[in-house]
Motif scaffolding. Structure first.
Motif, PDB file in Angstrom:
ATOM      1  N   LYS A  58      -2.486 -31.292   6.910  1.00  0.00           N
ATOM      2  CA  LYS A  58      -2.095 -30.158   6.643  1.00  0.00           C
ATOM      3  C   LYS A  58      -2.805 -28.639   6.191  1.00  0.00           C
ATOM      4  O   LYS A  58      -4.033 -28.674   6.852  1.00  0.00           O
ATOM      5  N   GLY A  59      -2.272 -27.806   6.119  1.00  0.00           N
ATOM      6  CA  GLY A  59      -2.700 -26.430   6.508  1.00  0.00           C
ATOM      7  C   GLY A  59      -2.784 -25.473   7.632  1.00  0.00           C
ATOM      8  O   GLY A  59      -2.729 -24.654   7.679  1.00  0.00           O
ATOM      9  N   GLU A  60      -2.291 -26.559   8.500  1.00  0.00           N
ATOM     10  CA  GLU A  60      -1.353 -25.948   9.591  1.00  0.00           C
ATOM     11  C   GLU A  60      -0.668 -25.005   9.731  1.00  0.00           C
ATOM     12  O   GLU A  60       0.531 -24.995   8.991  1.00  0.00           O
ATOM     13  N   PHE A  61      -0.504 -24.118  10.247  1.00  0.00           N
ATOM     14  CA  PHE A  61      -0.056 -23.317  11.215  1.00  0.00           C
ATOM     15  C   PHE A  61       0.957 -23.673  12.169  1.00  0.00           C
ATOM     16  O   PHE A  61       0.435 -23.582  13.750  1.00  0.00           O
ATOM     17  N   PHE A  62       1.887 -24.927  12.488  1.00  0.00           N
ATOM     18  CA  PHE A  62       2.732 -25.269  14.072  1.00  0.00           C
ATOM     19  C   PHE A  62       3.811 -25.118  14.548  1.00  0.00           C
ATOM     20  O   PHE A  62       4.238 -24.216  13.140  1.00  0.00           O
ATOM     21  N   GLY A  63       3.967 -24.172  15.297  1.00  0.00           N
ATOM     22  CA  GLY A  63       5.591 -23.802  16.443  1.00  0.00           C
ATOM     23  C   GLY A  63       6.019 -25.513  16.891  1.00  0.00           C
ATOM     24  O   GLY A  63       4.869 -25.593  17.901  1.00  0.00           O
ATOM     25  N   PHE A  64       7.417 -24.879  16.480  1.00  0.00           N
ATOM     26  CA  PHE A  64       8.129 -25.881  18.037  1.00  0.00           C
ATOM     27  C   PHE A  64       8.913 -24.823  17.622  1.00  0.00           C
ATOM     28  O   PHE A  64       9.786 -24.053  17.848  1.00  0.00           O
ATOM     29  N   LEU A  65       8.575 -25.223  19.550  1.00  0.00           N
ATOM     30  CA  LEU A  65       8.991 -23.667  20.424  1.00  0.00           C
ATOM     31  C   LEU A  65       9.603 -24.255  21.101  1.00  0.00           C
ATOM     32  O   LEU A  65       9.605 -25.141  21.799  1.00  0.00           O
ATOM     33  N   GLY A  66      10.922 -23.717  21.764  1.00  0.00           N
ATOM     34  CA  GLY A  66      12.185 -24.036  23.205  1.00  0.00           C
ATOM     35  C   GLY A  66      13.000 -23.153  22.602  1.00  0.00           C
ATOM     36  O   GLY A  66      13.298 -22.214  22.241  1.00  0.00           O
ATOM     37  N   PRO A  67      13.738 -23.673  23.734  1.00  0.00           N
ATOM     38  CA  PRO A  67      15.242 -22.225  24.060  1.00  0.00           C
ATOM     39  C   PRO A  67      15.960 -22.888  23.145  1.00  0.00           C
ATOM     40  O   PRO A  67      16.252 -23.585  22.751  1.00  0.00           O
ATOM     41  N   ASN A  68      17.306 -22.113  23.584  1.00  0.00           N
ATOM     42  CA  ASN A  68      17.976 -22.479  22.461  1.00  0.00           C
ATOM     43  C   ASN A  68      18.821 -23.899  22.851  1.00  0.00           C
ATOM     44  O   ASN A  68      18.700 -24.048  24.179  1.00  0.00           O
ATOM     45  N   GLY A  69      19.079 -25.034  22.258  1.00  0.00           N
ATOM     46  CA  GLY A  69      19.835 -26.776  22.569  1.00  0.00           C
ATOM     47  C   GLY A  69      19.121 -26.709  22.417  1.00  0.00           C
ATOM     48  O   GLY A  69      18.496 -28.404  22.447  1.00  0.00           O
ATOM     49  N   ALA A  70      17.740 -27.008  22.584  1.00  0.00           N
ATOM     50  CA  ALA A  70      16.211 -27.969  22.770  1.00  0.00           C
ATOM     51  C   ALA A  70      16.266 -28.961  21.481  1.00  0.00           C
ATOM     52  O   ALA A  70      15.476 -29.968  22.125  1.00  0.00           O
ATOM     53  N   GLY A  71      16.034 -28.946  20.511  1.00  0.00           N
ATOM     54  CA  GLY A  71      16.438 -29.617  19.567  1.00  0.00           C
ATOM     55  C   GLY A  71      16.154 -29.184  18.077  1.00  0.00           C
ATOM     56  O   GLY A  71      15.044 -30.230  17.148  1.00  0.00           O
ATOM     57  N   LYS A  72      15.661 -27.527  18.421  1.00  0.00           N
ATOM     58  CA  LYS A  72      14.528 -27.498  17.567  1.00  0.00           C
ATOM     59  C   LYS A  72      14.936 -27.529  15.639  1.00  0.00           C
ATOM     60  O   LYS A  72      14.137 -27.785  14.566  1.00  0.00           O
ATOM     61  N   THR A  73      15.845 -27.114  15.717  1.00  0.00           N
ATOM     62  CA  THR A  73      17.489 -27.054  13.997  1.00  0.00           C
ATOM     63  C   THR A  73      17.647 -28.832  13.904  1.00  0.00           C
ATOM     64  O   THR A  73      16.836 -28.933  12.961  1.00  0.00           O
ATOM     65  N   THR A  74      17.903 -29.876  15.091  1.00  0.00           N
ATOM     66  CA  THR A  74      17.968 -31.126  14.423  1.00  0.00           C
ATOM     67  C   THR A  74      16.595 -31.756  13.398  1.00  0.00           C
ATOM     68  O   THR A  74      16.713 -32.369  12.690  1.00  0.00           O
ATOM     69  N   ALA A  75      15.393 -31.108  14.611  1.00  0.00           N
ATOM     70  CA  ALA A  75      13.951 -31.384  14.031  1.00  0.00           C
ATOM     71  C   ALA A  75      13.543 -31.387  12.530  1.00  0.00           C
ATOM     72  O   ALA A  75      13.395 -31.877  11.984  1.00  0.00           O
ATOM     73  N   ILE A  76      13.565 -30.230  12.510  1.00  0.00           N
ATOM     74  CA  ILE A  76      13.770 -29.184  10.451  1.00  0.00           C
ATOM     75  C   ILE A  76      14.670 -30.252  10.183  1.00  0.00           C
ATOM     76  O   ILE A  76      14.261 -29.790   9.121  1.00  0.00           O
ATOM     77  N   LYS A  77      16.218 -30.184  10.709  1.00  0.00           N
ATOM     78  CA  LYS A  77      16.410 -30.995   9.268  1.00  0.00           C
ATOM     79  C   LYS A  77      16.792 -31.951   9.091  1.00  0.00           C
ATOM     80  O   LYS A  77      16.290 -32.879   7.992  1.00  0.00           O
ATOM     81  N   VAL A  78      16.281 -33.110  10.198  1.00  0.00           N
ATOM     82  CA  VAL A  78      15.730 -34.459   9.951  1.00  0.00           C
ATOM     83  C   VAL A  78      14.367 -34.449   8.534  1.00  0.00           C
ATOM     84  O   VAL A  78      13.923 -34.839   7.713  1.00  0.00           O
ATOM     85  N   LEU A  79      13.698 -33.148   8.913  1.00  0.00           N
ATOM     86  CA  LEU A  79      11.767 -33.345   8.607  1.00  0.00           C
ATOM     87  C   LEU A  79      12.338 -32.718   6.911  1.00  0.00           C
ATOM     88  O   LEU A  79      12.390 -33.085   5.369  1.00  0.00           O
ATOM     89  N   ALA A  80      13.904 -32.029   6.738  1.00  0.00           N
ATOM     90  CA  ALA A  80      14.006 -31.048   5.457  1.00  0.00           C
ATOM     91  C   ALA A  80      14.859 -32.131   4.421  1.00  0.00           C
ATOM     92  O   ALA A  80      15.706 -32.020   3.640  1.00  0.00           O
ATOM     93  N   THR A  81      15.223 -33.175   5.128  1.00  0.00           N
ATOM     94  CA  THR A  81      16.156 -34.222   4.617  1.00  0.00           C
ATOM     95  C   THR A  81      17.046 -33.945   4.530  1.00  0.00           C
ATOM     96  O   THR A  81      18.146 -34.529   4.401  1.00  0.00           O
ATOM     97  N   LEU A  82      17.954 -32.608   5.427  1.00  0.00           N
ATOM     98  CA  LEU A  82      19.452 -32.380   5.183  1.00  0.00           C
ATOM     99  C   LEU A  82      19.976 -33.746   6.353  1.00  0.00           C
ATOM    100  O   LEU A  82      21.489 -33.442   6.491  1.00  0.00           O
TER     101      LEU A  82
END
Ligand code: ATP
Length: 360
Positions: A58-82
């Motif tokens: 809690k409280g962290e400013f966390f960055g998920f860094l990667g090039p196009n197509g690395a899987g960032k949006t997919t991961a965030i959508k799982v975390l956000a229950t989408l």
């Protein structure tokens, strides 16, 4: 072992924060996000997120860094229950994303890549609409709206229709609408893509303010500089796998020393210069010596102290040096160390903006 090996090997070592993921506590702070072997495979077989284990306090400013197509949006959508994970355990704010999806949703803010701003409405109306959608009690709405207009630096244009807003203003409004229910955790999916440096800087200030007030931030970005400037900790994702985690400073340290950039007059001398640097035995055995577009670079703990010896050796070998510079590693060097390539797909922000403008 070279600096490159020391970073690259994380791919095959134990998962980052494995023990923390089991306890749900990091450095005495409860976890906002915990994933254990999270995998998401799309219907066509694309394994977009592959065995990702992460614990974010809690409280962290966390960055998920990667090039196009690395899987960032997919991961965030799982975390956000989408999206439902194919396998693995995922808890957000202590709730299981599959069994307690509603509680997860109520406890997070989510700013998607696509804007959710209704351009027919004013800034104030957009925030009011979000208050209604998120069930903010009627009596609290006015104060909340004023507070968010201030936080987003939109108080002056509160009653103007969003239609005329710049890209940066729309993004700030987007974030404000994601915060109406005061979520303790916010997901920001590539929030500054395509913005000019001024708009980007205003958003960065805004994100820092939200984080200073205690909100955990999970940011995805393909911009090295953004991750470097904002994040307490970064995970680098490539082809769905986490290949490195650490604070920006830790990751840079793992590159192994400083970097000596040498520019040559004649690019035909490059190979010869690399050989001279390798054979002269000037640097420690952990040094990495590579040809670059205009010369060579040396990554070594002794880059600064032994750099002049290399210049002398090159002169003795008849190679003309037109420039040299010793610098600390950047996140681009970290990327190079991990992948063996510069983060070319992840163009610098200014190039990206220029390319977008050029394409219009
Ligand atoms: P970007 O920076 O371009 O948004 P990203 O890091 O967010 O990229 P994702 O959008 O998560 O990456 O994509 C990860 C992988 O999954 C890519 O190979 C992508 O082509 C693929 N992918 C994304 N959505 C789908 C889908 N609905 N069906 C099949 N494959 C998909």
């Amino acid at each position: 072992m070279t600096g490159h090996d020391s970073i690259a090997s994380e791919r095959t070592r134990s998962r980052p924060n494995e023990s923390a993921a089991e306890t749900g506590v990091v450095d005495g702070r409860p976890a906002a996000i915990e994933t254990n072997d999270l995998r998401l495979t799309y219907a066509d077989g694309t394994r977009a997120v592959d065995d990702v284990s992460l614990t974010i306090p809690k409280g962290e400013f966390f960055g998920f860094l990667g090039p196009n197509g690395a899987g960032k949006t997919t991961a965030i959508k799982v975390l956000a229950t989408l999206l439902r994970p194919t396998s693995g355990d995922v808890r957000v704010n202590g709730f299981d994303v599959q069994r307690e999806a509603r509680s997860v949703r109520e406890s997070i803010g989510y700013m998607a890549q696509e804007t959710s701003v209704d351009t027919e409405l004013t800034a104030r109306e957009n925030i009011r609409f979000a208050c209604e959608a998120f069930g903010v009690p009627r009596g609290e709405r006015s104060n909340r709206i004023e507070e968010l207009l201030d936080l987003a630096d939109l108080a002056d244009v509160a009653d103007k229709r969003a239609e005329g807003f710049s890209g940066g203003m729309k993004k700030r409004l987007d974030v404000a609408t994601a915060l109406v229910h005061r979520p303790p955790l916010v997901f920001l999916d590539e929030p500054t893509t395509g913005l000019d440096p001024k708009a980007r800087n205003r958003l960065w200030d805004y994100f820092r303010r939200i984080n200073d007030e205690g909100t955990t931030i999970f940011l995805t970005t393909q911009y090295l500089e953004e991750a470097d400037q904002l994040c307490d900790r970064i995970a680098v994702i490539l082809d769905g796998e986490i290949v490195a985690t650490g604070s920006p400073a830790e990751l840079k340290r793992r590159v192994g020393g400083e970097i000596l950039d040498i520019e040559l007059e004649d690019e035909d001398d490059r190979q010869r210069a690399v050989e001279v640097a390798r054979e002269a035995n000037i640097f420690d055995s952990d040094a990495t010596i590579e040809g670059t577009d205009d010369g060579l670079n040396v990554t070594a703990t002794s880059a600064r102290s032994n750099g002049t010896d290399l210049l002398v050796a090159l002169r003795d070998a008849g190679v003309t040096v037109t420039g040299f510079n010793v610098r600390a590693p950047t996140l681009d060097d970290v990327f190079l160390a991990i992948t063996g390539e510069h983060i070319e797909e992840t163009r610098s922000m200014d190039e990206s903006v220029a390319a977008q403008r050029g394409g219009r």
